[in-house]
Design an enzyme around this catalytic site. Structure first.
Site, short mmCIF file in Angstrom:
data_model
loop_
_atom_site.label_atom_id
_atom_site.label_comp_id
_atom_site.label_asym_id
_atom_site.label_seq_id
_atom_site.Cartn_x
_atom_site.Cartn_y
_atom_site.Cartn_z
N TRP A 148 0.83 -1.21 0.00
CA TRP A 148 0.00 0.00 0.00
C TRP A 148 0.87 1.26 0.00
CZ3 TRP A 148 -2.88 -3.43 -1.31
CH2 TRP A 148 -3.84 -4.11 -0.60
N ASN A 170 -7.09 -1.01 -4.71
CA ASN A 170 -7.21 -2.39 -4.27
C ASN A 170 -8.67 -2.84 -4.36
OD1 ASN A 170 -6.57 -4.90 -2.91
ND2 ASN A 170 -7.50 -4.00 -1.09
N GLU A 171 -8.94 -3.77 -5.27
CA GLU A 171 -10.25 -4.42 -5.40
C GLU A 171 -11.43 -3.48 -5.62
OE1 GLU A 171 -10.62 -7.10 -2.02
OE2 GLU A 171 -9.15 -8.46 -2.90
N TYR A 178 -9.53 -16.11 -3.82
CA TYR A 178 -9.85 -16.51 -2.44
C TYR A 178 -10.92 -17.59 -2.41
CZ TYR A 178 -6.96 -12.73 -0.88
OH TYR A 178 -5.88 -11.94 -0.64
N GLU A 197 -3.16 -11.36 -5.90
CA GLU A 197 -3.39 -11.89 -4.55
C GLU A 197 -3.93 -13.30 -4.68
OE1 GLU A 197 -5.94 -9.72 -1.87
OE2 GLU A 197 -5.03 -7.78 -2.34
N TRP A 208 -0.76 -13.84 -0.95
CA TRP A 208 -1.32 -13.01 0.13
C TRP A 208 -1.33 -13.85 1.38
CZ3 TRP A 208 -2.83 -7.93 0.51
CH2 TRP A 208 -3.40 -7.57 1.75
#
Ligand SMILES: *[C@@H]1O[C@H](CO)[C@@H](O)[C@H](O)[C@H]1NC(C)=O
Ligand SMILES: *[C@@H]1O[C@H](CO)[C@@H](O)[C@H](O)[C@H]1NC(C)=O
Length: 446
Positions: free
Chosen positions: A109, A225-226, A307, A347, A389
């Protein structure tokens, strides 16, 4: 959430055998040429600028004239930990541990909007102390031969995120809407974000003297991010924001690669059949639209996240592994056929919080991801790399989530990660003289 049927275990044993064989199949590799020549912090800006930038040519990344396939990792906390002298050494320890595994790119970040140790204290107001910490992260990466993907905002609330920007606009009496998604369309908020972008890209590193936009130890910028915009499932709002911000970044910095930061969900404009690759129906309604987003001309490569525990909570391990292969393969195919751009799995993580978790599950999961990258690399494909991640060093449990790994505590994962670095390095350098020079990093695998 039950994981690990007899069938799944059978599968694990099979794959584990392959992993063991894999360790013995790596030749001598020189990892030095994988990455930057070391630039000591404080050395002249010239030295840093002499190092090459990673470039995109078609669907591949190139470094030093050779295809570059990434074995990477996430440590989101680097800037935060570099602020205080007490925790600063974690940054150096993380880079050192990663370099010892041959990891070449870290995603982290470069934002902290209004939270503890904020970089941006208020719109357009920055904390020099925290900027110096980010300088340190960039300089340390260069010194360890690691490159960075720097993410520029958060869709989620951690470290401020779009919620904080919306709050600021309200506080200043200029906000159009209380919706968190007004981050993407409110003119005042879009201006706030551009001020931050310009400040960051033109920041002169106090340790190296190099402006961020000229620093080759940065591999790429990532817009957010996302990003999701659930209030406009057509995807138009998010698409317009991405186009505008991508053009703005490129107007300041044409040297670095740029990506959006998407999770990879297929949206309404996807070619027939692709939406069914999404983990569930609702994932098509987040306002992100993988191919349309990645096709923006100022965007150099696409990203996906992975994920399976969160997305397929009822699947067993073998079902999750099947999904892993489908998910990455489908997007790599898009990179090859639809986009002509690289696709990075920025990720991927397996939770230790699910019932029946065993550490060997992570070995199998990582291996599945690594194999797809390796197979793509062998054929010169668009599957340009993957980022675990997340990695951490000892003694920072407060930063862990259910996915964190301290490599030194997990020998089999450590070996697996290193093996991936070494086989990618070997591919990159072929069998020539360069490849014959052995670096200590890969020697343990011989
Ligand atoms: C914005 O997001 C935050 C955090 O998720 C949430 O608490 C808040 O209610 C949201 N605001 C609106 C207007 O939806
Ligand atoms: C990508 O954009 C170009 C125009 O910039 C268009 O011609 C092409 O059809 C688009 N491709 C996809 C897959 O959407």
């Amino acid at each position: 959430m039950a994981v690990g049927s007899g069938l799944a275990l059978y599968h694990i044993l099979g794959v584990a055998t392959c992993v063991a064989l894999l360790y013995f199949s790596f030749g001598e590799v020189d990892l030095r040429h994988l990455s930057l020549p070391s630039v000591p912090a404080g050395s002249s800006s010239r030295a840093a600028m002499a190092a090459p930038f990673v470039e995109r040519r078609g669907a591949r990344l190139f470094l030093d004239g050779r295809p570059f396939y990434v074995n990477g990792w996430n440590s989101y906390w680097l800037m935060d930990q570099a602020v205080e002298p007490r925790t600063r050494n974690r940054v150096d320890r993380m880079f050192r541990a990663a370099a010892e595994m041959g990891l070449t790119v870290c995603r982290t970040w470069a934002f902290n909007d209004g939270a503890y140790n904020a970089l941006q204290l208020a719109p357009g107001r920055f904390d020099e102390r925290v900027f110096k910490a980010l300088d340190r992260v960039v300089a340390e990466a260069g010194r360890h031969g690691v490159r960075l993907i720097l993410s520029l905002a958060n869709n989620l609330e951690a470290y401020g995120g779009k919620t904080q920007y919306v709050r600021w606009a309200w506080e200043e009496g200029v906000g159009l809407s209380a919706s968190n998604d007004s981050f993407f369309f409110d003119p005042a908020i879009r201006d706030y974000f551009k001020v931050y972008l310009k400040t960051l890209l033109t920041r002169k590193n106090h340790l190296t003297g190099v402006e961020y936009r000229d620093d080759p130890s940065i591999l790429a910028w990532e817009l957010m991010n996302e990003p999701r915009c659930n209030t406009d499932p057509s995807g138009d709002t998010l698409q317009r924001w991405m186009e505008e911000m991508a053009a703005y970044v490129k107007s300041i910095d044409k040297r670095h690669l740029l990506t959006v930061g998407t999770e990879g969900f297929y949206g309404p404009t996807s070619p027939q059949g692709k939406v069914s690759v999404n983990p569930g129906y609702w994932h098509g309604n987040y306002g992100s639209d993988f191919i349309r987003n990645a096709n923006i001309s100022d965007i150099d490569f696409a990203s996906i996240h992975l994920y399976p525990d969160n997305w397929l909570p009822h699947a067993k391990l073998d079902g999750k592994l099947k999904f892993v292969t489908q998910w990455i393969t489908s997007h790599v195919e898009d990179g090859d056929k639809e986009l002509g751009k690289p696709v990075l799995t920025t990720e991927f993580g397996l939770s230790h919080g699910v019932q029946g978790f065993d550490h060997s599950h992570r070995d199998v999961f990582y291996k599945a991801v690594f194999d797809i990258v390796y197979e793509s690399a062998i054929r010169g494909g668009a599957g340009a790399g993957a980022f675990v991640w997340q990695l951490a060093v000892e003694g920072m449990e407060e930063f862990h989530d259910d996915f964190a790994v301290v490599p030194s505590e997990r020998p089999s994962l450590y070996r697996l990660i290193k093996a991936q670095s070494c086989r990618l390095a070997k591919l990159r350098h072929g069998e020539g003289d360069e490849a014959k020079r052995t670096l200590s990093v890969c020697a343990g695998l011989l």
